[in-house]
Design an enzyme around this catalytic site. Structure first.
Site, PDB file in Angstrom:
ATOM      1  N   CYS A   2       0.680  20.695   7.550  1.00  0.00           N
ATOM      2  CA  CYS A   2       1.085  20.587   8.950  1.00  0.00           C
ATOM      3  C   CYS A   2       2.244  19.592   9.058  1.00  0.00           C
ATOM      4  CB  CYS A   2      -0.026  20.126   9.877  1.00  0.00           C
ATOM      5  SG  CYS A   2      -1.469  21.175   9.864  1.00  0.00           S
ATOM      6  N   ARG A  27       5.371  22.223   4.768  1.00  0.00           N
ATOM      7  CA  ARG A  27       4.069  21.560   4.859  1.00  0.00           C
ATOM      8  C   ARG A  27       3.030  22.402   5.578  1.00  0.00           C
ATOM      9  NH1 ARG A  27       4.843  15.588   4.078  1.00  0.00           N
ATOM     10  NH2 ARG A  27       2.621  15.598   4.386  1.00  0.00           N
ATOM     11  N   TRP A  74      -0.817  24.378   9.454  1.00  0.00           N
ATOM     12  CA  TRP A  74      -1.550  25.002   8.350  1.00  0.00           C
ATOM     13  C   TRP A  74      -3.015  24.962   8.787  1.00  0.00           C
ATOM     14  CZ3 TRP A  74      -5.437  23.762   4.859  1.00  0.00           C
ATOM     15  CH2 TRP A  74      -5.512  24.549   3.710  1.00  0.00           C
ATOM     16  N   ASN A 100      -2.096  16.140  12.946  1.00  0.00           N
ATOM     17  CA  ASN A 100      -2.367  16.483  11.545  1.00  0.00           C
ATOM     18  C   ASN A 100      -3.654  15.789  11.144  1.00  0.00           C
ATOM     19  OD1 ASN A 100       0.076  17.741  11.462  1.00  0.00           O
ATOM     20  ND2 ASN A 100       1.065  16.275  10.079  1.00  0.00           N
ATOM     21  N   GLY A 101      -4.471  16.458  10.342  1.00  0.00           N
ATOM     22  CA  GLY A 101      -5.730  15.840   9.906  1.00  0.00           C
ATOM     23  C   GLY A 101      -6.912  16.648  10.391  1.00  0.00           C
ATOM     24  N   GLU A 485      -1.014  25.085 -16.645  1.00  0.00           N
ATOM     25  CA  GLU A 485       0.047  24.957 -15.654  1.00  0.00           C
ATOM     26  C   GLU A 485       0.810  26.286 -15.502  1.00  0.00           C
ATOM     27  OE1 GLU A 485       0.867  23.313 -13.281  1.00  0.00           O
ATOM     28  OE2 GLU A 485       2.972  23.752 -12.962  1.00  0.00           O
ATOM     29  N   LYS A 489       1.110  28.245 -11.979  1.00  0.00           N
ATOM     30  CA  LYS A 489       2.392  28.524 -11.327  1.00  0.00           C
ATOM     31  C   LYS A 489       2.517  30.020 -11.030  1.00  0.00           C
ATOM     32  CE  LYS A 489       3.792  25.566 -10.378  1.00  0.00           C
ATOM     33  NZ  LYS A 489       3.693  24.133 -10.372  1.00  0.00           N
ATOM     34  N   GLU A 492       0.244  30.987  -8.087  1.00  0.00           N
ATOM     35  CA  GLU A 492       0.661  30.345  -6.851  1.00  0.00           C
ATOM     36  C   GLU A 492       1.838  31.049  -6.181  1.00  0.00           C
ATOM     37  OE1 GLU A 492       1.818  26.390  -7.858  1.00  0.00           O
ATOM     38  OE2 GLU A 492       1.602  25.669  -5.820  1.00  0.00           O
ATOM     39  N   HIS A 508     -14.568  33.909 -28.246  1.00  0.00           N
ATOM     40  CA  HIS A 508     -15.943  33.706 -27.798  1.00  0.00           C
ATOM     41  C   HIS A 508     -16.227  34.445 -26.494  1.00  0.00           C
ATOM     42  CE1 HIS A 508     -16.742  30.871 -30.976  1.00  0.00           C
ATOM     43  NE2 HIS A 508     -15.628  30.213 -30.677  1.00  0.00           N
ATOM     44  N   LYS A 605       2.551  22.278   1.169  1.00  0.00           N
ATOM     45  CA  LYS A 605       2.880  21.123   0.336  1.00  0.00           C
ATOM     46  C   LYS A 605       2.053  19.946   0.824  1.00  0.00           C
ATOM     47  CE  LYS A 605       5.949  19.655  -2.788  1.00  0.00           C
ATOM     48  NZ  LYS A 605       5.886  20.246  -4.136  1.00  0.00           N
TER      49      LYS A 605
HETATM   50  C1  F6R Z   1       1.095  23.288  -7.809  1.00  0.00           C
HETATM   51  C2  F6R Z   1       1.001  22.245  -6.831  1.00  0.00           C
HETATM   52  C3  F6R Z   1      -0.313  21.622  -6.510  1.00  0.00           C
HETATM   53  C4  F6R Z   1      -0.144  20.093  -6.496  1.00  0.00           C
HETATM   54  C5  F6R Z   1      -1.424  19.417  -6.007  1.00  0.00           C
HETATM   55  C6  F6R Z   1      -1.290  17.907  -5.977  1.00  0.00           C
HETATM   56  O1  F6R Z   1       2.395  23.731  -7.990  1.00  0.00           O
HETATM   57  O2  F6R Z   1       1.993  21.887  -6.274  1.00  0.00           O
HETATM   58  O3  F6R Z   1      -1.315  22.013  -7.379  1.00  0.00           O
HETATM   59  O4  F6R Z   1       0.187  19.675  -7.787  1.00  0.00           O
HETATM   60  O5  F6R Z   1      -1.738  19.873  -4.710  1.00  0.00           O
HETATM   61  O6  F6R Z   1      -0.274  17.495  -5.112  1.00  0.00           O
HETATM   62  P1  F6R Z   1       0.328  16.038  -5.204  1.00  0.00           P
HETATM   63  O7  F6R Z   1       0.998  15.906  -6.517  1.00  0.00           O
HETATM   64  O8  F6R Z   1       1.282  15.950  -4.052  1.00  0.00           O
HETATM   65  O9  F6R Z   1      -0.823  15.085  -5.064  1.00  0.00           O
END
Ligand code: F6R
Length: 610
Positions: A2, A27, A74, A100-101, A485, A489, A492, A508, A605
């Site tokens: 948000c 966000r 969000w 937000n929250g 990772e 990615k 995501e 296994h 984000k």
């Molecule tokens: C993946 C991604 C998320 C963040 C996770 C932690 O690409 O961006 O998995 O890594 O939400 O976020 P931060 O680093 O901001 O605490």
């Protein structure tokens, strides 16, 4: 998660609000709205969808006025819809709030309001706050006092911005667990949940602390505590070292591509002034620990969420390899709930790009409450986790806008390499090995540029595999976090299902899934496990599974259906470089499938809710 924007000053507010929302859209992007005062009432415009949908809706873009509040959402309480979009208002259309929250006692507050005859028009937790503030205004003519008293009834987290249509020259803002930053202009004030919305207007900012409230007018602001007996906090603006260009696309098609390309420069920034050739070690002044304290560390525990946790796994390996100190990584989201045994001699490392991830912040607080020593590995200077830790290593990746983290993750690994080097050199890591790591780190930026130079070949591979129903990412030991990772990615940004598996575990059970429709991306570092990894590739090929090998070993093209080649710097640093083609693979799969790479569905984000 948000985004909040507010403005009070001499300009027309709507363009400032819409532009700010646009910059915060990463966000949260399921609905957006804004409110302005007009002749003692509110004008509220909101819609499900993106900021551009709000801009295009009716008369939004032309609403006049020099004060206003806005939000991009969000969803947490209530599905994305016009009614659930912020701002929320009281029944008389006097008070508007953006939030937000999460309000934890929302159900209780909503029932109480309903019992009093208030008609709630949304499913959100936020709407109750607007009604509570309006009710308090019967007893006081101070908006700040009304917000303060209303918030005493709210349990949970908030970054809250409030507009009273009958006071069109002021805004009130409060913070508890969700970031709020004030931007100080010349005869104007800005409010946002993230500096990204401010840097186009001012670099003079004030970060509110948890438990703080502020009243803003065009000519300034005052801050005080939220408690029943308020105290002035007399905040002084600081200048942030970020420019508007850092938040612009700069000719790239999207932020994910830009941030992948920026990695060599980001690594150079993270290394600047921190490598010490004389003693073949690293200098990390922000740790605030002398050699004796560093030697006394019994173990290192890395805590982060999502990709930051996978970076922590790489960090743990680096610490064990270079410093021979026991090290582990754990998702911060699990750690905070499992009543962890805290070792006072351990070093805990809280990892976060945003510095706002609630689960990671809560883990830090739990650790500190139990007397644990915790440092931050954080990108966002001034963020909640950075401030809560008080000591640590800033990542210096620069602002990261794309939801999928790329350059911040690389800089996490760079930072952990320096931490491991420092810990190693106060213990038994030889000067020769220390220098090998120092030289390896210095070679990383050029190696990244070389890798990104091969993008066209990776894009071509991605286009061929993008339609797969699922993909395996296989790696072992050093390459295991790399595989995790890579799968993360891909899922995501492209929504292609992907699963990471340890090469050693494949036989296994999961080998049963291998068939010509199931591609496997196998990470093959040139290390002591090379022969075993080649064997894994053979096992997959023998079952008809297509293989994409990502390797820095000198292997023939015939080893796999496709081979992505990665430069070598030092075995300990190779996982960092092996990760970068996987970013490009995910990115180009997403493009091939027509996805919105910067704003994947259902995500946002910085996750500031549980
Ligand atoms: C993946 C991604 C998320 C963040 C996770 C932690 O690409 O961006 O998995 O890594 O939400 O976020 P931060 O680093 O901001 O605490």
């Amino acid at each position: 998660m948000c985004g909040i924007v507010g403005y009070v000053g001499h300009r027309q507010a709507v363009p400032v609000l819409l532009e700010g929302l646009h910059r915060l859209e990463y966000r949260g992007y399921d609905s957006a709205g804004l409110a302005l005062p007009y002749r003692g009432k509110l004008r509220v415009r909101k819609t499900q969808g993106r900021v551009k949908d709000l801009r295009d809706k009716g008369d939004t873009a032309t609403l006049p006025g020099n004060v206003g509040i806005a939000h991009t959402r969000w969803a947490t309480h209530g599905e994305p819809s016009d009614a659930n979009a912020h701002p929320h208002t009281d029944t008389s259309s006097r008070i508007a709030v953006v939030h937000n929250g999460i309000v934890e006692n929302a159900e209780q507050l909503r029932s109480e309001l309903t019992a009093l005859g208030v008609q709630l028009v949304s499913d959100t937790d936020t709407e109750a706050i607007a009604h509570l503030i309006a009710a308090e205004l019967d007893a006081t003519d101070s908006l700040e006092a009304a917000v303060r008293t209303a918030l005493h009834r709210v349990q949970g987290t908030y970054g809250l911005l409030v507009l009273d249509a009958r006071r069109p020259d002021e805004l009130v803002v409060a913070r508890n667990g969700s970031p709020i930053v004030l931007g100080v202009g010349d005869g104007e004030m800005f409010i946002a949940s993230d500096v990204a919305a401010l840097v186009h207007h001012t670099q003079r900012v004030v970060f509110l602390d948890d438990g703080e409230i502020a009243t803003l007018r065009a000519d300034g602001f005052r801050t005080s505590t939220l408690g029943a007996e308020p105290e002035q906090t007399d905040k002084v603006p600081t200048t942030i070292d970020m420019a508007a260009e850092d938040y612009a696309l700069g000719g790239y098609p999207d932020f994910m591509r830009k941030e992948i390309a920026e990695q060599s420069e980001a690594v150079r920034r993270a290394l600047r002034g921190r490598l010490d050739d004389r003693f073949a070690t690293a200098r990390l002044g922000g740790l605030n620990m002398d050699a004796r304290e560093l030697r006394g560390i019994s173990k290192v525990v890395f805590l982060g969420c999502g990709s930051a946790y996978y970076a922590g796994q790489l960090g743990a390996q680096l610490v064990e390899e270079l410093a021979r100190i026991p090290a582990t990584a754990e998702p911060a989201s699990e750690f905070r709930y499992r009543n962890p045994v805290v070792d006072p001699d351990a070093l805990y490392v809280a990892i976060s790009q945003s510095g706002e991830t609630l689960d990671t912040l809560a883990a830090v607080q739990e650790l500190q409450r139990k007397g644990g020593r915790v440092i931050g590995a954080v990108n966002a200077v001034g963020s909640a986790i950075a401030r809560q830790c008080g000591a640590g290593v800033f990542l210096h990746a620069g602002p990261e806008i794309s939801v999928a983290s790329t350059k911040a993750l690389t800089n996490m690994t760079v930072s952990f390499t320096m931490l491991a080097l420092l810990l190693g050199r106060v213990r038994d890591l030889s000067a020769a090995d220390g220098q090998r790591i120092v030289d390896g780190l210095r070679a990383v930026p050029d190696a990244i540029d070389q890798l990104i130079g091969d993008e066209a070949a990776i894009a071509e591979i991605a286009q061929r595999y993008a339609k797969a129903r699922s993909m395996f990412f296989i790696g072992r030991v050093r390459a295991w976090p790399v595989a995790r990772e890579g799968a993360q990615k891909l899922k995501e940004v492209s929504y292609v299902h992907a699963e990471a598996y340890q090469a050693s575990e494949l036989k296994h059970g999961p080998l049963a899934l291998i068939d010509p429709e199931m591609p496997s991306v196998v990470i093959v570092p040139d290390d002591e496990l090379l022969a075993k990894n080649i064997n894994t590739i053979e096992q997959i090929k023998a079952r008809g599974g297509p293989v994409i090998a990502v390797t820095n070993a000198d292997l023939p093209d015939s080893i796999a259906d496709d081979v992505i080649r990665v430069p070598k710097v030092a075995p300990e640093l190779d996982p960092m470089l092996l990760t970068i083609p996987l970013q490009l693979l995910a990115y180009h799969c997403a493009l091939a499938l027509g996805r919105d790479v910067d704003k994947p569905r259902n995500l946002a984000k910085s996750v500031t809710v549980e």
